[in-house]
Design an enzyme around this catalytic site. Structure first.
Site, short mmCIF file in Angstrom:
data_model
loop_
_atom_site.label_atom_id
_atom_site.label_comp_id
_atom_site.label_asym_id
_atom_site.label_seq_id
_atom_site.Cartn_x
_atom_site.Cartn_y
_atom_site.Cartn_z
N ARG A 1 31.80 37.73 37.77
CA ARG A 1 31.53 36.35 37.31
C ARG A 1 30.42 35.71 38.16
O ARG A 1 29.55 35.01 37.65
CB ARG A 1 32.78 35.48 37.41
CG ARG A 1 34.01 36.06 36.73
CD ARG A 1 34.06 35.78 35.23
NE ARG A 1 35.29 36.33 34.68
CZ ARG A 1 35.40 37.52 34.05
NH1 ARG A 1 34.31 38.24 33.82
NH2 ARG A 1 36.56 37.95 33.60
N GLU B 1 52.74 39.16 30.59
CA GLU B 1 51.44 39.22 29.90
C GLU B 1 51.12 40.62 29.39
O GLU B 1 50.54 41.43 30.12
CB GLU B 1 50.32 38.74 30.82
CG GLU B 1 48.94 38.78 30.14
CD GLU B 1 47.79 38.31 31.01
OE1 GLU B 1 48.01 38.03 32.20
OE2 GLU B 1 46.67 38.23 30.50
N LYS C 1 52.73 35.35 27.87
CA LYS C 1 51.28 35.15 27.81
C LYS C 1 50.67 36.25 26.95
O LYS C 1 50.31 37.32 27.46
CB LYS C 1 50.69 35.18 29.23
CG LYS C 1 49.18 35.07 29.29
CD LYS C 1 48.70 34.68 30.67
CE LYS C 1 47.18 34.75 30.77
NZ LYS C 1 46.66 34.11 31.97
N SER D 1 42.71 33.84 27.01
CA SER D 1 41.55 33.64 26.12
C SER D 1 40.87 34.97 25.78
O SER D 1 40.26 35.09 24.71
CB SER D 1 40.56 32.63 26.69
OG SER D 1 40.04 33.00 27.94
N GLY D 2 40.94 35.94 26.67
CA GLY D 2 40.59 37.32 26.30
C GLY D 2 39.15 37.62 25.92
O GLY D 2 38.88 38.67 25.36
N GLY D 3 38.24 36.69 26.19
CA GLY D 3 36.85 36.93 25.80
C GLY D 3 36.43 36.13 24.57
O GLY D 3 35.30 36.27 24.09
N ARG E 1 38.66 32.71 31.57
CA ARG E 1 37.26 32.50 31.20
C ARG E 1 37.03 31.23 30.39
O ARG E 1 36.06 30.50 30.61
CB ARG E 1 36.75 33.72 30.42
CG ARG E 1 36.42 34.89 31.31
CD ARG E 1 36.33 36.18 30.55
NE ARG E 1 37.64 36.70 30.18
CZ ARG E 1 37.86 37.83 29.53
NH1 ARG E 1 36.82 38.56 29.14
NH2 ARG E 1 39.07 38.25 29.27
P1 13P Z 1 41.18 35.13 30.20
O1 13P Z 1 41.61 33.80 29.61
O2 13P Z 1 39.80 35.12 30.73
O3 13P Z 1 41.49 36.27 29.28
O4 13P Z 1 42.08 35.33 31.49
C1 13P Z 1 43.42 35.08 31.42
C2 13P Z 1 44.14 35.99 32.33
O5 13P Z 1 44.82 35.55 33.22
C3 13P Z 1 44.05 37.44 32.09
O6 13P Z 1 45.02 38.11 32.84
#
Ligand code: 13P
Length: 342
Positions: A33, A178, A220, A262-264, A293
């Protein structure tokens, strides 16, 4: 385990209008990042950046319920010597901790991964609790491709998630469970739906087998979305409708809340999808965010490692936190993005 208290923390993590800031990037991920904004990743720059976020008064006190930290951060102090954990608590948010140790190749399953970190986890959780952590996170990664995911990968990852969750609850820490199905491929939304359904069903089966109290955890998940490389991109309405249908089919009502990754997704997509789901309404659990992100890309760019940009970075963070807060109540409007972009 005191389930009443675990449930109180879980409820607080998804209280109306608030969501979770995932600031738990590993040293490797935060370097990526920072590379993108031309900032060298050192212990100090990582501290300065995160201190900027945690000192964003409005964002932290109005829109953020909890912060997921990386191991380095939970022990760090701000420039003036205040522990970073204390900054989070002073803003009224709950400190949390990423406890998985990343992924490793899964033997016998080419291209697939299993999450590591169960060894000595009980002892580590006790130390994190003392340091102020009241919830934890463990991320399992499932990729979609030709002939994957295998049942083996789904099974071992679900098993590890449940082992982690049971250990957390025994240590009086709320587990964020998650299981992330990646959106990197060229698959369509229906394939994402089917794979996520298999993954969630297996995860809840393992949670039950290992006697995890659903009232004391947060899920999550990813949303049901088209793969990034798919020529057929689903609309906001389709993502919302299919994700709700999917979650209703797999997630028991005893789970207090679902906080998406959010995953990208683009910042605005992540907000619009969450908003559209909350507008559908009539759900047995709270639906909120646990974005990395989608909360941090804008403040990272605005800050760019310069102390004179701290106020701009905080403004960008506050804006995204507010947009997602509105989305968690189904009250977001895209016009609000334009007005603030100026
Ligand atoms: P993102 O929202 O960037 O996907 O990150 C969330 C997260 O904690 C991934 O493990």
């Amino acid at each position: 385990m005191n389930l009443v208290d675990l449930n109180k923390v879980a409820q607080a993590m998804v209280m109306p209008g608030k969501g979770i800031l995932a600031a738990d990037e590993s040293s490797g991920t935060i370097k990526k990042r920072f590379d993108a904004i031309n900032v060298e990743s050192t212990e100090d720059t990582r501290r300065d950046y995160r201190e900027m976020l945690f000192r964003s008064k409005d964002a932290m006190s109005k829109y953020i319920s909890g912060v997921i930290l990386y191991d380095e951060t939970i022990w760090q102090k701000a420039k003036d010597g205040t522990p970073l954990v204390q900054l989070i608590e002073q803003a009224g948010a709950i400190p949390g901790i990423k406890v998985d140790e990343g992924t490793q190749p899964l033997p016998g399953c080419p291209g697939e991964l299993v999450t590591a970190g169960l060894d000595k986890l009980g002892e580590r959780l006790a130390a994190y609790y003392k340091q102020g952590a009241r919830f934890a996170k463990w991320r399992a990664v499932i990729d979609i491709g030709k002939d994957i995911p295998s049942m083996t990968a789904i099974h071992v990852n679900a098993h590890a998630l449940a082992r982690y969750a049971a250990l957390c609850q025994a240590a009086q820490i709320v587990p964020i469970v998650e299981p992330e199905v990646l959106m990197d491929g060229d698959h369509d939304i229906d394939r994402c739906y089917q794979v996520t359904q298999r993954v969630l069903n297996k995860t809840f089966q393992e949670l039950r087998v290992q006697r995890v109290a659903l009232e004391g955890m947060i899920l999550k998940p990813n949303m049901a979305v088209s793969g990034k490389k798919s020529p057929k991109q689903a609309s906001v309405g389709e993502v919302a409708e299919k994700t709700i249908r999917l979650l209703k089919s797999c997630v028991p009502a005893a789970v207090p809340g679902i906080a998406f990754l959010s995953g990208g997704q683009s910042d605005e997509d992540a907000t619009a999808h969450l908003d559209a789901m909350n507008r559908i309404g009539g759900l047995p659990w709270k639906l909120s965010f646990s974005y990395g992100r989608a909360l941090q890309s804008a403040p990272q760019k605005a800050w760019s490692g310069k102390s004179e940009n701290i106020a701009a970075g905080q403004r960008a963070f506050t804006h995204r936190a507010r947009m997602n807060s509105l989305a968690s109540k189904g009250e977001w409007k895209s016009e609000l993005e334009q007005r603030n972009a100026a």
